[in-house]
Motif scaffolding. Structure first.
Motif, PDB file in Angstrom:
ATOM      1  N   SER A 152      -9.452  -7.963   6.525  1.00 18.62           N
ATOM      2  CA  SER A 152     -10.225  -8.989   7.202  1.00 18.62           C
ATOM      3  C   SER A 152      -9.311 -10.107   7.677  1.00 18.62           C
ATOM      4  O   SER A 152      -8.204 -10.278   7.160  1.00 18.62           O
ATOM      5  CB  SER A 152     -11.315  -9.559   6.283  1.00 18.62           C
ATOM      6  N   ILE A 153      -9.779 -10.857   8.695  1.00 14.96           N
ATOM      7  CA  ILE A 153      -9.097 -12.047   9.193  1.00 14.96           C
ATOM      8  C   ILE A 153     -10.150 -13.134   9.332  1.00 14.96           C
ATOM      9  O   ILE A 153     -11.247 -12.875   9.852  1.00 14.96           O
ATOM     10  CB  ILE A 153      -8.419 -11.788  10.556  1.00 14.96           C
ATOM     11  N   ASP A 154      -9.834 -14.345   8.878  1.00 20.56           N
ATOM     12  CA  ASP A 154     -10.828 -15.415   8.950  1.00 20.56           C
ATOM     13  C   ASP A 154     -11.089 -15.833  10.395  1.00 20.56           C
ATOM     14  O   ASP A 154     -10.371 -15.439  11.325  1.00 20.56           O
ATOM     15  CB  ASP A 154     -10.433 -16.607   8.080  1.00 20.56           C
ATOM     16  N   TYR A 210       4.464 -10.221   4.230  1.00 22.00           N
ATOM     17  CA  TYR A 210       3.846  -9.493   3.118  1.00 22.00           C
ATOM     18  C   TYR A 210       4.966  -8.792   2.343  1.00 22.00           C
ATOM     19  O   TYR A 210       5.862  -8.187   2.946  1.00 22.00           O
ATOM     20  CB  TYR A 210       2.856  -8.443   3.609  1.00 22.00           C
ATOM     21  N   LYS A 213      -5.904 -16.730   8.092  1.00 29.97           N
ATOM     22  CA  LYS A 213      -5.750 -15.995   6.837  1.00 29.97           C
ATOM     23  C   LYS A 213      -6.024 -14.521   7.064  1.00 29.97           C
ATOM     24  O   LYS A 213      -7.096 -14.145   7.557  1.00 29.97           O
ATOM     25  CB  LYS A 213      -6.673 -16.555   5.762  1.00 29.97           C
ATOM     26  N   VAL A 214      -5.043 -13.704   6.703  1.00 33.53           N
ATOM     27  CA  VAL A 214      -5.150 -12.258   6.874  1.00 33.53           C
ATOM     28  C   VAL A 214      -5.164 -11.609   5.492  1.00 33.53           C
ATOM     29  O   VAL A 214      -4.216 -11.777   4.716  1.00 33.53           O
ATOM     30  CB  VAL A 214      -3.980 -11.704   7.702  1.00 33.53           C
ATOM     31  N   TYR A 215      -6.226 -10.886   5.184  1.00 30.39           N
ATOM     32  CA  TYR A 215      -6.327 -10.200   3.889  1.00 30.39           C
ATOM     33  C   TYR A 215      -5.825  -8.774   4.057  1.00 30.39           C
ATOM     34  O   TYR A 215      -6.350  -8.002   4.866  1.00 30.39           O
ATOM     35  CB  TYR A 215      -7.773 -10.201   3.391  1.00 30.39           C
ATOM     36  N   SER A 256      -0.638 -15.916   6.081  1.00 30.63           N
ATOM     37  CA  SER A 256      -1.127 -16.826   7.132  1.00 30.63           C
ATOM     38  C   SER A 256      -0.117 -16.926   8.271  1.00 30.63           C
ATOM     39  O   SER A 256       0.502 -17.980   8.481  1.00 30.63           O
ATOM     40  CB  SER A 256      -1.403 -18.206   6.540  1.00 30.63           C
ATOM     41  N   SER A 270      -2.844  -6.183  -3.091  1.00 33.62           N
ATOM     42  CA  SER A 270      -3.531  -6.914  -2.032  1.00 33.62           C
ATOM     43  C   SER A 270      -2.960  -8.321  -1.967  1.00 33.62           C
ATOM     44  O   SER A 270      -2.469  -8.852  -2.969  1.00 33.62           O
ATOM     45  CB  SER A 270      -5.042  -6.962  -2.290  1.00 33.62           C
ATOM     46  N   LYS A 271      -3.002  -8.907  -0.786  1.00 28.42           N
ATOM     47  CA  LYS A 271      -2.412 -10.236  -0.610  1.00 28.42           C
ATOM     48  C   LYS A 271      -2.983 -10.890   0.638  1.00 28.42           C
ATOM     49  O   LYS A 271      -3.375 -10.207   1.584  1.00 28.42           O
ATOM     50  CB  LYS A 271      -0.895 -10.112  -0.522  1.00 28.42           C
ATOM     51  N   VAL A 272      -3.023 -12.225   0.647  1.00 38.02           N
ATOM     52  CA  VAL A 272      -3.430 -12.989   1.807  1.00 38.02           C
ATOM     53  C   VAL A 272      -2.199 -13.680   2.390  1.00 38.02           C
ATOM     54  O   VAL A 272      -1.451 -14.333   1.663  1.00 38.02           O
ATOM     55  CB  VAL A 272      -4.501 -14.047   1.457  1.00 38.02           C
TER      56      VAL A 272
END
Length: 240
Positions: free
Chosen positions: A71-73, A109, A78-80, A96, A92-94
């Motif tokens: 997902s992306i806000d 990442y 913010k990129v999940y 920006s 998993s990581k967020v």
């Protein structure tokens, strides 16, 4: 470092600017020097080719790994991300990458592998994101750097034998490995091929005067999906 005529990872050096994020892999790895652990990891991917990934097309990596955008806000800041291996999520990581003033830490990442042979929490995967966008139909991101080393280390302990060559000593600080064949004499005669170690062979000429070259076989896929074998040669002349 070069080993078995291929590229292997020996350890992370400290970056010159920790604030900008150039020290990420070194700082985040607990056991960062592979030679100190008497092992090496093959470099699987090391490129800066720009490519686009979407929420429906994950980034394919080596050894069964994939990095997917989950997902992306709404602002695209913010990129999940989720990393999977053989279909199972392992991390998993967020990040920006598109926020104002984003630095290398925000754009990168990285995956700290829990155990790679004798090493603990070694960064084995790094992906640099240029930017990310949230679209109406799909999320997408631009990637301009991928780094991956193997999960499966190669032992480089003293007295380990690889075909004709044996490791005598290694220096983890200098990043060097010394090998010799004193326990496995190599006799050269005309028109003879001898494997010195995996990936490296020696071929003599079909001639009474001893001439030889050391080479690495390389398979190249042709335009018609066929393969040919070429060699990287170093030629020597020596009297018999």
């Amino acid at each position: 470092m070069g080993f078995q005529a291929d590229r292997y990872f020996a350890g992370y050096n400290q970056g010159v600017d920790e604030a900008s994020g150039s020290d990420i892999f070194n700082a985040e790895s607990t056991d960062k020097n592979s030679l100190s652990s008497e092992q090496l990891e093959q470099v699987l991917i090391d490129n800066k080719d720009e490519k686009t990934v979407t929420s429906g097309t994950p980034l394919t990596l080596g050894e069964g790994y994939e990095l997917a955008i989950k997902s992306i806000d709404i602002d695209g800041n913010k990129v999940y991300l989720e990393l999977s291996k053989n279909g199972a999520v392992v991390d998993s990581k967020v990040i920006s990458p598109s926020k104002d003033g984003a630095n290398e830490v925000d754009k990168t990442y990285y995956y700290k592998n829990p155990a790679v042979g004798e090493q603990k929490k070694l960064v084995t995967i790094g992906v640099h994101f240029k930017n990310a966008f949230r679209g109406a139909d799909s999320n997408l991101a631009s990637i301009d750097g991928v780094w991956q080393i193997s999960d499966t280390p190669l032992a480089v302990k003293a007295d380990t034998q690889y075909e004709k060559l044996t490791i005598r000593l290694f220096d983890a600080t200098a990043g060097t490995i010394t090998m010799d064949n004193k326990d496995n004499a190599v006799t050269l005669s005309k028109n003879k091929n001898v494997v010195l170690m995996p990936g490296v062979s020696i071929q003599t000429a079909d001639n009474d005067t001893l001439r030889f070259f050391i080479y690495k076989p390389v398979t190249i896929e042709g335009t018609n999906a066929t393969t040919t074998t070429t060699t990287v040669k170093t030629t020597h002349n020596r009297s018999s």
